[in-house]
Enzyme design. Structure first.
Site, short mmCIF file in Angstrom:
data_model
loop_
_atom_site.label_atom_id
_atom_site.label_comp_id
_atom_site.label_asym_id
_atom_site.label_seq_id
_atom_site.Cartn_x
_atom_site.Cartn_y
_atom_site.Cartn_z
N ASP A 25 0.84 -1.60 0.19
CA ASP A 25 -0.04 -0.02 0.12
C ASP A 25 0.35 1.28 0.09
OD1 ASP A 25 -2.07 2.03 0.08
OD2 ASP A 25 -2.11 1.31 3.08
N ASN A 27 -0.25 4.38 -0.27
CA ASN A 27 -1.12 5.94 0.78
C ASN A 27 -1.58 5.79 1.87
OD1 ASN A 27 -3.55 4.05 -1.24
ND2 ASN A 27 -4.09 5.99 -1.92
N ASP A 29 -4.51 3.39 3.34
CA ASP A 29 -5.19 3.91 3.06
C ASP A 29 -5.95 1.73 3.69
OD1 ASP A 29 -4.76 2.13 0.77
OD2 ASP A 29 -6.74 3.61 -1.10
N ASP A 33 -1.77 -1.24 -3.65
CA ASP A 33 -1.80 -0.39 -4.80
C ASP A 33 -1.06 -0.51 -6.46
OD1 ASP A 33 -0.12 1.51 -3.97
OD2 ASP A 33 -1.41 2.13 -2.72
N ASP A 102 -4.50 -10.59 -16.04
CA ASP A 102 -5.82 -11.24 -15.52
C ASP A 102 -6.63 -11.20 -16.29
OD1 ASP A 102 -7.09 -13.22 -13.34
OD2 ASP A 102 -6.26 -13.09 -12.26
N ASP A 203 -8.93 -16.42 -16.15
CA ASP A 203 -10.13 -17.02 -15.36
C ASP A 203 -11.11 -18.31 -15.67
OD1 ASP A 203 -10.38 -15.55 -11.88
OD2 ASP A 203 -12.62 -15.57 -13.24
N GLU A 258 -7.07 -20.99 -16.71
CA GLU A 258 -7.27 -21.75 -15.57
C GLU A 258 -8.22 -22.53 -15.83
OE1 GLU A 258 -8.89 -20.47 -10.78
OE2 GLU A 258 -9.47 -19.98 -12.66
N HIS A 331 -4.49 -17.12 -4.38
CA HIS A 331 -4.49 -16.08 -4.28
C HIS A 331 -5.69 -17.28 -3.61
CE1 HIS A 331 -6.40 -16.71 -8.20
NE2 HIS A 331 -7.65 -15.83 -7.59
N ASP A 332 -6.24 -18.65 -4.36
CA ASP A 332 -7.49 -19.63 -3.92
C ASP A 332 -7.13 -20.69 -3.39
OD1 ASP A 332 -9.16 -17.43 -5.58
OD2 ASP A 332 -8.46 -18.56 -7.34
C1 GLC Z 1 -11.17 -18.00 -10.39
C2 GLC Z 1 -10.50 -16.77 -9.35
C3 GLC Z 1 -11.22 -16.73 -8.83
C4 GLC Z 1 -12.93 -15.88 -8.71
C5 GLC Z 1 -13.01 -17.19 -9.21
C6 GLC Z 1 -14.44 -16.15 -10.00
O1 GLC Z 1 -11.40 -19.21 -9.67
O2 GLC Z 1 -9.21 -17.42 -9.31
O3 GLC Z 1 -10.49 -15.63 -7.61
O4 GLC Z 1 -13.53 -15.87 -7.34
O5 GLC Z 1 -12.58 -17.78 -10.99
O6 GLC Z 1 -13.95 -15.27 -10.88
CA CA Z 2 -3.46 2.45 -1.62
#
Ligand code: GLC
Ligand code: CA
Length: 572
Positions: A25, A27, A29, A33, A102, A203, A258, A331-332
């Site tokens: 981050d 700034n 908040d 970013d 993405d 995605d 994905e 991230h999942d």
């Molecule tokens: C993919 C992404 C996930 C998202 C889902 C819906 O699996 O990696 O984070 O919630 O698609 O877009």
């Molecule tokens: Ca920020």
């Protein structure tokens, strides 16, 4: 005749995934970013990665942290401006790295202008951009469930019909059977390519072609909803080939799909080396092993033997036909060291290094998820109010509400499997909020940040960071890591995962690496285990390892979570 392996930059690359909300981050908040990312590019350069994959940074109401896009050609306000983006991209390119964006086009946000139009009337020209159906018997058109709990259908009063959303109700699915939708998506992609980006991570791209007629599915016993089963639908390859002709083939890109629900047979089509569709796919077989009657919500540890079997079949079967992407976290997923290694104080670093070795030595393109290079762990969230993820919160409510899981059980599952484990802020240093923000972070910081952080690891040459750096550098030097073929040894061993990589003759001549091969030994347990080095590797040198070994006896005692790579051949 031995075929030479076709060389491509994206096969030789290591990809680093940034989840922008939690990276840095700038700034105060409390939200990561783009300027924050720009300020950390030297860190990534130091690590040595080649490609950055950026989770979505487009305008979004953030129902699913940016995976619900309301404008594909604008930057999310919290993340900065298009000028910030251009500066970040230039900074990436100046350092010789590349940027993969993405691409979330299975669905948009319900606040996207296309959907606002679409829902406004049955006659609207955008109506057919989405998937609308009449209700049935006073309810949803069919029994499909959403990946984020509840029905996959949302009733919309304005036209007295339902729209399909495989994810949240703020993520309506686009109708890919409509050529106008495909045209819009392709021209948007082209716009980003002309800006100079270097690729796309697509995605849930395996879900874009829905089952014809959207048929009801059989409810598994006790289930509340049926599985839409939209993976690998009838036109998905046709649409991706069209995308490839219209956009991808015109630029020098890296593409990774994905692919929820992808099988090896399907992956050979998506990622075929003939280049008609994508470069590679993310498959999920290895991270879904051990899932139970509540899907991912379980406290069962991953089954090591099946894991080895699954990884090996992907290695073997894609070889020479398609290309693997290699990942243990994103991230999942929960943090890989907590899930596949051991995040207890005694073994965290050593097992994080073992997992890195295991993955980077396989055939495919390795992905490092932010913080993995520090050995960041799952987070001890103190209660439901600490979670931010829509999937986790909905699942807790639905499963405890329906009496399918007791709240304390569900909490235990969340601590092991929630996506929020991977979304706590990147741990930069030991100062307040781990140096991520000067404000109030949008999600809690893992309390272990004073022990686990980048500043500390940069200063310690035995850290997980420096080990990853070495692994990544080795890939540049040892082409056998990229192009060598894979063979599993000891398929029944209860603790060790042992495999070899070998350059084919034609490749080994070109790489001046006559007879080059690697022996990779990984202990996935804390048990010491004797192992006899195969004769072929008797005179091998140590390429890398996570214990301080100087030489390797013929019979070694493999240490807890030890990783050891031996190399034969290649000397002048
Ligand atoms: C993919 C992404 C996930 C998202 C889902 C819906 O699996 O990696 O984070 O919630 O698609 O877009
Ligand atoms: Ca920020």
């Amino acid at each position: 005749m031995v075929m030479k392996m076709q060389k491509n930059w994206w096969k030789e690359a290591v990809v680093y995934q940034i989840y922008p909300r939690s990276f840095m981050d700038s700034n105060g908040d409390g939200i990561g970013d783009l300027n924050g990312i720009t300020s950390k590019l030297d860190y990534l350069k130091e690590l040595g990665v080649d490609v950055i994959w950026l989770s979505p940074v487009y305008q979004s109401p953030n129902d699913d942290n940016g995976y619900d896009i309301s404008n594909y050609q604008a930057i999310m306000k919290e993340f900065g401006t298009m000028e910030d983006f251009d500066r970040m991209l230039a900074g990436i390119h100046e350092r010789g790295m590349r940027l993969v964006m993405d691409l979330v086009v299975n669905h948009t946000s319900d606040e996207h202008p296309w959907f606002v139009e679409s829902r406004s009337s049955k006659e609207n020209p955008y109506r057919d951009y989405y998937i609308w159906r009449e209700g049935k018997d006073g309810g949803a058109p069919n029994n499909w469930g959403s990946c984020f709990s509840g029905s996959a259908w949302q009733y919309d009063e304005a036209t007295d019909m339902y729209y399909l959303h495989l994810f949240s109700k703020k993520q309506p699915d686009l109708n890919w059977d409509n050529p106008k939708v495909r045209g819009e998506v392709f021209s948007m992609m082209d716009w980003w390519c002309r800006k100079g980006i270097d690729g796309f991570r697509m995605d849930v791209i395996s879900l874009i072609s829905k089952k014809p007629g959207l048929p009801e599915t059989k409810l598994p016993e006790g289930a509340l909803y049926g599985d839409p089963g939209c993976a690998n639908g009838p036109h998905v390859h046709e649409y991706l080939q069209e995308m490839n002709r219209e956009v991808l083939s015109r630029y020098d890109l890296m593409t990774v799909g994905e692919c929820a629900g992808v099988t090896i047979e399907e992956a050979k089509k998506y990622a075929s080396l003939d280049g008609k569709e994508l470069n590679m796919v993310f498959q999920f077989e290895h991270v879904e092993l051990g899932d139970g009657s509540l899907g991912k919500w379980t406290d069962k540890r991953f089954p090591f033997r099946e894991f080895r079997q699954v990884m090996s079949s992907w290695q073997r079967e894609l070889s020479g036909k398609a290309w693997n992407s290699l990942f243990l976290g994103n991230h999942d997923q929960p943090r890989s060291v907590s899930r596949f290694g051991n995040d207890g104080p005694g073994y965290r670093e050593i097992s994080a290094k073992m997992l890195g070795t295991f993955l980077h030595m396989m055939q495919g393109t390795p992905y490092v998820y932010q913080g993995e290079e520090l050995g960041m762990t799952n987070c001890p969230f103190p209660g439901m109010e600490a979670f931010r993820d829509i999937e986790s919160i909905n699942a807790f409510n639905e499963l405890t509400g329906a009496g399918k899981a007791a709240p304390e059980d569900m909490m235990r599952y969340l601590l092991l499997r929630s996506r929020d484990n991977a979304r706590t802020p990147m741990q930069w240093d030991g100062s307040e909020n781990a140096g991520f923000t000067k404000g109030e972070p949008w999600i809690m910081v893992n309390p272990n940040y004073q022990e686990i952080n980048a500043e500390r690891e940069l200063a310690d040459e035995n850290s997980v960071f420096h080990y990853y750096k070495k692994l990544i550098a080795l890939r540049k030097q040892e082409k056998v890591m990229v192009y060598g073929s894979y063979e599993l040894l000891e398929p029944e061993h209860e603790s060790l995962y042992v495999y070899t990589r070998t350059l084919q003759e034609a490749d080994s001549q070109e790489e001046k690496c006559q007879g080059c091969s690697l022996l990779v030994i990984c202990n996935f347990t804390e048990r010491e285990t004797p192992y006899e080095i195969p004769e072929q590797f008797a005179a091998a040198e140590i390429l890398i390892g996570n214990y301080q070994r100087r030489e390797v006896p013929e019979n070694i005692m493999v240490q807890p979570y030890e990783a050891l790579v031996l190399k034969m051949g290649g000397k002048e």
